[in-house]
Design a protein around this motif. Structure first.
Motif, PDB file in Angstrom:
ATOM      1  N   MET A   1       0.817  -1.200   0.000  1.00 24.94           N
ATOM      2  CA  MET A   1       0.000   0.000   0.000  1.00 24.94           C
ATOM      3  C   MET A   1       0.860   1.264   0.000  1.00 24.94           C
ATOM      4  O   MET A   1       0.348   2.337   0.226  1.00 24.94           O
ATOM      5  CB  MET A   1      -0.912  -0.001   1.228  1.00 24.94           C
ATOM      6  N   LEU A   2       2.139   1.137  -0.246  1.00 26.44           N
ATOM      7  CA  LEU A   2       3.008   2.309  -0.253  1.00 26.44           C
ATOM      8  C   LEU A   2       2.671   3.219  -1.430  1.00 26.44           C
ATOM      9  O   LEU A   2       2.346   2.758  -2.517  1.00 26.44           O
ATOM     10  CB  LEU A   2       4.473   1.881  -0.328  1.00 26.44           C
ATOM     11  N   ASN A   3       2.746   4.506  -1.191  1.00 24.19           N
ATOM     12  CA  ASN A   3       2.489   5.528  -2.212  1.00 24.19           C
ATOM     13  C   ASN A   3       1.087   5.451  -2.808  1.00 24.19           C
ATOM     14  O   ASN A   3       0.890   5.761  -3.976  1.00 24.19           O
ATOM     15  CB  ASN A   3       3.537   5.460  -3.328  1.00 24.19           C
ATOM     16  N   LYS A   4       0.118   5.002  -2.029  1.00 24.22           N
ATOM     17  CA  LYS A   4      -1.272   4.958  -2.481  1.00 24.22           C
ATOM     18  C   LYS A   4      -2.117   5.770  -1.498  1.00 24.22           C
ATOM     19  O   LYS A   4      -1.834   5.773  -0.299  1.00 24.22           O
ATOM     20  CB  LYS A   4      -1.792   3.520  -2.541  1.00 24.22           C
ATOM     21  N   PRO A   5      -3.149   6.427  -1.975  1.00 20.82           N
ATOM     22  CA  PRO A   5      -4.011   7.171  -1.062  1.00 20.82           C
ATOM     23  C   PRO A   5      -4.868   6.220  -0.230  1.00 20.82           C
ATOM     24  O   PRO A   5      -5.250   5.147  -0.692  1.00 20.82           O
ATOM     25  CB  PRO A   5      -4.896   7.993  -2.007  1.00 20.82           C
ATOM     26  N   VAL A   6      -5.154   6.596   1.009  1.00 23.62           N
ATOM     27  CA  VAL A   6      -6.012   5.791   1.873  1.00 23.62           C
ATOM     28  C   VAL A   6      -7.421   6.355   1.768  1.00 23.62           C
ATOM     29  O   VAL A   6      -7.674   7.494   2.134  1.00 23.62           O
ATOM     30  CB  VAL A   6      -5.517   5.820   3.332  1.00 23.62           C
ATOM     31  N   ASP A   7      -8.344   5.551   1.234  1.00 21.38           N
ATOM     32  CA  ASP A   7      -9.734   5.977   1.113  1.00 21.38           C
ATOM     33  C   ASP A   7     -10.515   5.669   2.384  1.00 21.38           C
ATOM     34  O   ASP A   7     -11.370   6.446   2.804  1.00 21.38           O
ATOM     35  CB  ASP A   7     -10.412   5.297  -0.076  1.00 21.38           C
ATOM     36  N   ASP A   8     -10.216   4.521   3.002  1.00 24.00           N
ATOM     37  CA  ASP A   8     -10.957   4.111   4.191  1.00 24.00           C
ATOM     38  C   ASP A   8     -10.147   3.071   4.949  1.00 24.00           C
ATOM     39  O   ASP A   8      -9.363   2.331   4.362  1.00 24.00           O
ATOM     40  CB  ASP A   8     -12.305   3.520   3.776  1.00 24.00           C
ATOM     41  N   ILE A   9     -10.356   3.034   6.248  1.00 23.77           N
ATOM     42  CA  ILE A   9      -9.772   1.995   7.087  1.00 23.77           C
ATOM     43  C   ILE A   9     -10.925   1.099   7.504  1.00 23.77           C
ATOM     44  O   ILE A   9     -11.900   1.562   8.095  1.00 23.77           O
ATOM     45  CB  ILE A   9      -9.035   2.592   8.293  1.00 23.77           C
ATOM     46  N   ILE A  10     -10.843  -0.172   7.168  1.00 21.83           N
ATOM     47  CA  ILE A  10     -11.920  -1.118   7.420  1.00 21.83           C
ATOM     48  C   ILE A  10     -11.808  -1.645   8.850  1.00 21.83           C
ATOM     49  O   ILE A  10     -10.771  -2.181   9.236  1.00 21.83           O
ATOM     50  CB  ILE A  10     -11.864  -2.313   6.429  1.00 21.83           C
ATOM     51  N   MET A  11     -12.872  -1.464   9.624  1.00 21.14           N
ATOM     52  CA  MET A  11     -12.902  -1.897  11.021  1.00 21.14           C
ATOM     53  C   MET A  11     -13.981  -2.958  11.193  1.00 21.14           C
ATOM     54  O   MET A  11     -15.051  -2.867  10.600  1.00 21.14           O
ATOM     55  CB  MET A  11     -13.226  -0.719  11.942  1.00 21.14           C
ATOM     56  N   GLU A  12     -13.704  -3.966  12.025  1.00 19.18           N
ATOM     57  CA  GLU A  12     -14.683  -4.975  12.422  1.00 19.18           C
ATOM     58  C   GLU A  12     -14.505  -5.236  13.907  1.00 19.18           C
ATOM     59  O   GLU A  12     -13.390  -5.511  14.353  1.00 19.18           O
ATOM     60  CB  GLU A  12     -14.494  -6.273  11.627  1.00 19.18           C
ATOM     61  N   ASN A  13     -15.564  -5.125  14.663  1.00 16.59           N
ATOM     62  CA  ASN A  13     -15.528  -5.336  16.122  1.00 16.59           C
ATOM     63  C   ASN A  13     -14.473  -4.466  16.798  1.00 16.59           C
ATOM     64  O   ASN A  13     -13.784  -4.902  17.714  1.00 16.59           O
ATOM     65  CB  ASN A  13     -15.299  -6.812  16.451  1.00 16.59           C
ATOM     66  N   GLY A  14     -14.313  -3.228  16.320  1.00 12.03           N
ATOM     67  CA  GLY A  14     -13.372  -2.296  16.930  1.00 12.03           C
ATOM     68  C   GLY A  14     -11.917  -2.521  16.574  1.00 12.03           C
ATOM     69  O   GLY A  14     -11.035  -1.909  17.151  1.00 12.03           O
ATOM     70  N   LYS A  15     -11.639  -3.427  15.630  1.00 10.36           N
ATOM     71  CA  LYS A  15     -10.255  -3.709  15.231  1.00 10.36           C
ATOM     72  C   LYS A  15     -10.086  -3.468  13.737  1.00 10.36           C
ATOM     73  O   LYS A  15     -10.990  -3.699  12.941  1.00 10.36           O
ATOM     74  CB  LYS A  15      -9.883  -5.156  15.556  1.00 10.36           C
ATOM     75  N   VAL A  16      -8.889  -3.050  13.364  1.00  9.35           N
ATOM     76  CA  VAL A  16      -8.570  -2.834  11.947  1.00  9.35           C
ATOM     77  C   VAL A  16      -8.426  -4.191  11.262  1.00  9.35           C
ATOM     78  O   VAL A  16      -7.721  -5.071  11.757  1.00  9.35           O
ATOM     79  CB  VAL A  16      -7.261  -2.037  11.798  1.00  9.35           C
ATOM     80  N   VAL A  17      -9.101  -4.354  10.120  1.00 12.03           N
ATOM     81  CA  VAL A  17      -8.978  -5.595   9.355  1.00 12.03           C
ATOM     82  C   VAL A  17      -8.567  -5.345   7.913  1.00 12.03           C
ATOM     83  O   VAL A  17      -8.339  -6.279   7.159  1.00 12.03           O
ATOM     84  CB  VAL A  17     -10.286  -6.417   9.396  1.00 12.03           C
ATOM     85  N   GLY A  18      -8.473  -4.068   7.519  1.00 10.78           N
ATOM     86  CA  GLY A  18      -8.068  -3.785   6.154  1.00 10.78           C
ATOM     87  C   GLY A  18      -8.015  -2.310   5.842  1.00 10.78           C
ATOM     88  O   GLY A  18      -8.447  -1.474   6.629  1.00 10.78           O
ATOM     89  N   VAL A  19      -7.478  -2.008   4.668  1.00 15.79           N
ATOM     90  CA  VAL A  19      -7.361  -0.634   4.183  1.00 15.79           C
ATOM     91  C   VAL A  19      -7.895  -0.607   2.756  1.00 15.79           C
ATOM     92  O   VAL A  19      -7.538  -1.462   1.936  1.00 15.79           O
ATOM     93  CB  VAL A  19      -5.892  -0.157   4.201  1.00 15.79           C
ATOM     94  N   LYS A  20      -8.749   0.377   2.462  1.00 14.26           N
ATOM     95  CA  LYS A  20      -9.295   0.522   1.120  1.00 14.26           C
ATOM     96  C   LYS A  20      -8.575   1.660   0.415  1.00 14.26           C
ATOM     97  O   LYS A  20      -8.434   2.749   0.961  1.00 14.26           O
ATOM     98  CB  LYS A  20     -10.787   0.815   1.184  1.00 14.26           C
ATOM     99  N   SER A  21      -8.113   1.384  -0.809  1.00 13.43           N
ATOM    100  CA  SER A  21      -7.408   2.379  -1.602  1.00 13.43           C
ATOM    101  C   SER A  21      -7.742   2.167  -3.066  1.00 13.43           C
ATOM    102  O   SER A  21      -7.592   1.055  -3.586  1.00 13.43           O
ATOM    103  CB  SER A  21      -5.899   2.260  -1.396  1.00 13.43           C
ATOM    104  N   GLU A  22      -8.203   3.223  -3.720  1.00  7.12           N
ATOM    105  CA  GLU A  22      -8.518   3.186  -5.148  1.00  7.12           C
ATOM    106  C   GLU A  22      -9.416   2.000  -5.503  1.00  7.12           C
ATOM    107  O   GLU A  22      -9.209   1.320  -6.497  1.00  7.12           O
ATOM    108  CB  GLU A  22      -7.238   3.180  -5.974  1.00  7.12           C
ATOM    109  N   GLY A  23     -10.409   1.715  -4.664  1.00  4.97           N
ATOM    110  CA  GLY A  23     -11.366   0.646  -4.929  1.00  4.97           C
ATOM    111  C   GLY A  23     -10.914  -0.742  -4.538  1.00  4.97           C
ATOM    112  O   GLY A  23     -11.683  -1.690  -4.597  1.00  4.97           O
ATOM    113  N   GLU A  24      -9.668  -0.900  -4.125  1.00  4.56           N
ATOM    114  CA  GLU A  24      -9.147  -2.199  -3.710  1.00  4.56           C
ATOM    115  C   GLU A  24      -9.031  -2.242  -2.193  1.00  4.56           C
ATOM    116  O   GLU A  24      -8.760  -1.236  -1.559  1.00  4.56           O
ATOM    117  CB  GLU A  24      -7.763  -2.455  -4.311  1.00  4.56           C
ATOM    118  N   VAL A  25      -9.231  -3.424  -1.623  1.00  8.06           N
ATOM    119  CA  VAL A  25      -9.101  -3.606  -0.182  1.00  8.06           C
ATOM    120  C   VAL A  25      -7.932  -4.542   0.084  1.00  8.06           C
ATOM    121  O   VAL A  25      -7.867  -5.641  -0.467  1.00  8.06           O
ATOM    122  CB  VAL A  25     -10.392  -4.173   0.439  1.00  8.06           C
TER     123      VAL A  25
END
Length: 65
Positions: A1-25
């Motif tokens: 995920m280096l040099n990519k914009p962060v669109d969203d941080i995916i959370m489940e049950n209060g924990k980070v489970v992923g990062v969304k960038s340019e439509g990809e997770v």
């Protein structure tokens, strides 16, 4: 995920489970990022200070380390 914009941080049950960038997770177990990406979810807990000293003598009580 280096040099990519962060669109969203995916959370489940209060924990980070992923990062969304340019439509990809990208799924993850742990997220390490600059606080500027998530300013509403971080708090300052300390400070890092770095210094380089050029001395003409050894430092006292370091056994000339």
């Amino acid at each position: 995920m280096l040099n990519k914009p962060v669109d969203d941080i995916i959370m489940e049950n209060g924990k980070v489970v992923g990062v969304k960038s340019e439509g990809e997770v990208a799924r993850c177990k742990q997220l390490i990022c600059d606080p500027s990406y998530i300013p509403d979810r971080v708090r300052k807990a300390g400070q890092v200070i770095r210094i380089i000293c050029i001395l003409s003598h050894p430092i006292k009580n370091t056994n000339d380390a």
